[in-house]
Design an enzyme around this catalytic site. Sequence first.
Site, PDB file in Angstrom:
ATOM      1  NE  ARG A  16      -2.051  17.719  -3.667  1.00 22.88           N
ATOM      2  CZ  ARG A  16      -1.608  16.535  -4.142  1.00 22.88           C
ATOM      3  NH1 ARG A  16      -1.798  16.212  -5.409  1.00 22.88           N
ATOM      4  NH2 ARG A  16      -0.996  15.688  -3.358  1.00 22.88           N
ATOM      5  CD  GLU A  75       3.258   2.614  -2.886  1.00 23.24           C
ATOM      6  OE1 GLU A  75       3.965   1.701  -3.332  1.00 23.24           O
ATOM      7  OE2 GLU A  75       3.050   2.791  -1.672  1.00 23.24           O
ATOM      8  CB  SER A 112      12.863  -2.847   3.150  1.00 21.39           C
ATOM      9  OG  SER A 112      11.755  -3.230   3.904  1.00 21.39           O
ATOM     10  CB  SER A 113       9.161  -2.787  -0.678  1.00 20.79           C
ATOM     11  OG  SER A 113       8.714  -1.819   0.187  1.00 20.79           O
ATOM     12  CE  LYS A 172     -11.046  -6.687  -5.344  1.00 24.78           C
ATOM     13  NZ  LYS A 172     -11.112  -7.806  -4.395  1.00 24.78           N
ATOM     14  CB  SER A 195     -12.497 -10.096   1.362  1.00 28.97           C
ATOM     15  OG  SER A 195     -12.555  -9.073   0.405  1.00 28.97           O
ATOM     16  CD1 TRP A 199       2.303  12.513  -2.033  1.00 28.55           C
ATOM     17  CD2 TRP A 199       3.385  10.578  -2.302  1.00 28.55           C
ATOM     18  NE1 TRP A 199       1.533  11.706  -2.832  1.00 28.55           N
ATOM     19  CE2 TRP A 199       2.168  10.502  -3.018  1.00 28.55           C
ATOM     20  CE3 TRP A 199       4.227   9.462  -2.333  1.00 28.55           C
ATOM     21  CZ2 TRP A 199       1.779   9.390  -3.741  1.00 28.55           C
ATOM     22  CZ3 TRP A 199       3.825   8.348  -3.066  1.00 28.55           C
ATOM     23  CH2 TRP A 199       2.614   8.321  -3.758  1.00 28.55           C
ATOM     24  CG  HIS A 204      -2.435   4.331 -10.734  1.00 27.56           C
ATOM     25  ND1 HIS A 204      -3.135   5.353 -10.164  1.00 27.56           N
ATOM     26  CD2 HIS A 204      -3.275   3.289 -10.808  1.00 27.56           C
ATOM     27  CE1 HIS A 204      -4.375   4.955  -9.926  1.00 27.56           C
ATOM     28  NE2 HIS A 204      -4.493   3.697 -10.325  1.00 27.56           N
ATOM     29  CB  THR A 237     -13.420  -0.851  -8.090  1.00 27.79           C
ATOM     30  OG1 THR A 237     -12.121  -0.807  -8.665  1.00 27.79           O
ATOM     31  CG2 THR A 237     -13.343  -0.357  -6.674  1.00 27.79           C
ATOM     32  CE1 TYR A 280      -6.444   0.930  -7.712  1.00 26.69           C
ATOM     33  CE2 TYR A 280      -4.935   0.867  -9.551  1.00 26.69           C
ATOM     34  CZ  TYR A 280      -6.126   1.288  -9.004  1.00 26.69           C
ATOM     35  OH  TYR A 280      -6.961   2.072  -9.721  1.00 26.69           O
ATOM     36  CG  HIS A 309      -5.241   8.241 -13.861  1.00 26.92           C
ATOM     37  ND1 HIS A 309      -5.794   7.003 -13.756  1.00 26.92           N
ATOM     38  CD2 HIS A 309      -4.525   8.402 -12.724  1.00 26.92           C
ATOM     39  CE1 HIS A 309      -5.451   6.452 -12.609  1.00 26.92           C
ATOM     40  NE2 HIS A 309      -4.673   7.272 -11.969  1.00 26.92           N
ATOM     41  CG  HIS A 310      -1.643   9.964 -10.973  1.00 25.08           C
ATOM     42  ND1 HIS A 310      -2.154  10.095  -9.711  1.00 25.08           N
ATOM     43  CD2 HIS A 310      -1.724   8.645 -11.269  1.00 25.08           C
ATOM     44  CE1 HIS A 310      -2.526   8.898  -9.252  1.00 25.08           C
ATOM     45  NE2 HIS A 310      -2.281   8.012 -10.186  1.00 25.08           N
ATOM     46  CG  ASP A 321       8.518 -18.402  10.320  1.00 25.36           C
ATOM     47  OD1 ASP A 321       8.647 -17.401   9.613  1.00 25.36           O
ATOM     48  OD2 ASP A 321       8.703 -18.395  11.558  1.00 25.36           O
ATOM     49  CG  HIS A 358       0.938  14.034   6.107  1.00 25.83           C
ATOM     50  ND1 HIS A 358       0.469  13.330   7.190  1.00 25.83           N
ATOM     51  CD2 HIS A 358      -0.060  13.991   5.183  1.00 25.83           C
ATOM     52  CE1 HIS A 358      -0.756  12.895   6.933  1.00 25.83           C
ATOM     53  NE2 HIS A 358      -1.107  13.272   5.714  1.00 25.83           N
TER      54      HIS A 358
END
Lengths: 526, 324
Positions: free
Chosen positions: A444, A249, A163-164, A325, A262, A135, A247, A322, A251, A296-297, A99, A70
Amino acid sequence: MGDHHHGPAKGLSRWLFTTNHKDIGTMYLWFSFCMFILGGTFAMIIRAELFQPGMQLVEPEFFNQMTTLHGLVMVFGAIMPSFVGLANWMIPLMIGAPDMALPRMNNWSFWILPPTFLLLASTLFMEGGAPQAGWTFYAPLSTTYAGPSVTYFIFCIHVLGLSSIMGSINIIATVMNMRAPGMTYMKMPLFVWTWLITAFLLVAVMPVLAGAVTMMLMDVHFGTSFFSAAGGGDPVLFQHVFWFFGHPEVYIIILPAFGVVSQIIPAFSRKPLFGYDSMVYATASIAFLSFIVWAHHMYTVGMPVSGELFFMYATMLIAVPTGVKVFNWVSTMWRGALTFETPMLFSIGFLVLFTIGGFTGLMLSIAPSDFQYHDSYFVVAHFHYVMVAGAVFSMTAAVYYWLPKWCGRMYNETMGKTHFWISFIGFNLTFFPQHFVGLAGMPRRIPDYALQFADFNMMSSIGAFIYGASQILWLYNIIATIVAGEKIDKPKVWDGAEGLEWTVPTPAPYHTFETPPKIDPAHAHS
Amino acid sequence: MTSQTSTEYEKYYVPEKSRLAVCATIGLILSIYGAASIMNDMTFGDPGEATSSWTIFWVGMFFFMATLFAWFRTAIRENIAGMNSAQLKKSYVLGMFWFIFSEVMFFFAFFGALFYVRNLVGPWLAGEGEGGRMNDLLWPGFEYVWPMMQTPQEAVGGASAQLMANNGAFVSPNTSLSFADAAVWWHWLPMWNTLVLLTSSLTCHIAHMGILAGDRKKFNLWLTITVVLGIIFLCLQYMEYHEAYVEYGLTLNAGIYGSTFFMLTGFHGFHVFMGMTMLLIQLLRSVIGKQFTATDHFGFEASSWYWHFVDVVWVFLFLFVYIL
């Protein structure tokens, strides 16, 4: 120059061999929708199992495979490709380019994805089943205890990274090199800005993920000891390398969503975006900070106190840009001539719910409190508020906003609004109670739970089924629009919308801006 | 990036539809499926059982390489036919720059792992600091030095003595590859490697000056020398690996020293091989095809950037893997 100026080729070869940014964008969007449904199906299985305490439907191993897949499918298959698809469609239109900068490579970036996810999903049917380490695939669960499917998974991550990286290099080259004359950096629409910064993040961290999975591969098959203390390595090393990717990622996922919102909020407030410059600087600050907050993870992993403190304060700093924003979005709406079409509803939904997710993020950033929250459902609630109500809501808003431009037909507004309200209620019913069970101590990634969590979990599951079902309505609305929606032919579909994409005919022709447009200084964003 | 002359914005060339992407994907997916299957056969499979993993891998690689060949050939032919505008050429420059940046970040992951292990994990395993509490429980007697000549596992009596946190036997080397004896410095291969690679960067630059001056003879000569130096480097690297495995007992299984050593130098060596191949192709283009002019030689220029990049990586390797 041959027939490519006339329009799309016929049949399947149009899609297989295309170099057109609109075709490739469309393929990305449909592919990501398929992955959204697949990842959503896995989520439904998880929620069905958690409907009641006790083991109901699936084996614990299969439950772990579901949580793992998932996450992987939603992050790498649904959210990321959906925004790349949006970038493909919209960036050339927004900066007045004919293009993407490197069109053939663009097609390759896309076509890597479907067979890779086919391979990843096929691990479900392999001996030993799909990867089940979550994950985040922490070592040693993903190394010492890896089954054969982990090897396929590692190579899948490698080519997804390829690819990315190619997609991001393409976006960087397009934005830096293909802007129409007069489209200076500080006149670019904010969606283009957020994607430029996102692409930079991707080029910087996808190779680090490749490094992490390569170390895993070597540990599993070739006897190295990167993640094994017995040989002088450290399982925690995996977490550091992973989160150095992981991390930024998150963002990578949320910044394009910021860009979308926006664009939409000013359009339906009929006011220019408040504080354009500060939005750009805030985005860049968030990107910079994302490189120095990864641990922090892993507060509970046994870091030195100095590390905990550094990562705690650095993380709290993110709340500042943040906050800028959120303030700017609200100020854009302040005294605007607001209307509440579906894209605006999803954007406001994003604004409210993302802010909640941001606040729970701030709670989690406090190291001593995190010892209580860590690996509980509170974390699950937090990141679904930013991933689903953040990224997915904004993506939904984007589809409603630009769909008329893409296909020249208007979606059904009533159905769209219904979709929003069902989604909004379903989403909150799913994830708001998870804050409570998490704070009360429900961990979890466990298929069973203590009896006191039963009521909230049942609510969560009902909410998830509602949210899931409402996406079928969305799919139906999209298809109904494409097939039989009310035709519109004015270039500016929304009267308050600004930007070059609204100057081309509706639906957008196969080739646009073959010669660059004139940028009207009055339409500048700053 | 702000120079906006009108010539830059002449009608942009959007290529015809192309089979390249789909063919490259087929090759790539077959290759990774084959490679993963080979490794699974090796680790989890029954040794006697025949599988088709290698066949799938080679078919995929062949397909992939053939597609890349066709892809680059197409790009080169388009350039020679004058289809590339100044703007497209700039896109290629940007593409190469950011590709090299992504490669830098790949090495950053492995260097990061090396620094983390050397500065934090090693001392912790030996009982230092807040991470050191596990020393008494799991690895009593382990002392940390770098290069690590005794793994924690060996310190407590081998794989069978400590069953926790244990996924194989890690047998440390008898000799490290660090600089040992100043008296016989000329025996020290890494130094020769460094000299060879630094020189090759210089010769590559001289070749670049040659083509900028329109002097094809000079370009061919110095590019040949560069490629030969690249091959010499790879040979020396092979000798070093052989020595490490056979004489020093330094293997991939030799604990974290062997792991970081082989991964860093191995990936670097692989990049040298790629860079050397790229330069060789540019040499053949010049010698056989008489391609490249003083103003149009991006294929070579991009390869030379790549070459300088692997050179810089080596300098860091030499410093942090061999010397310090």
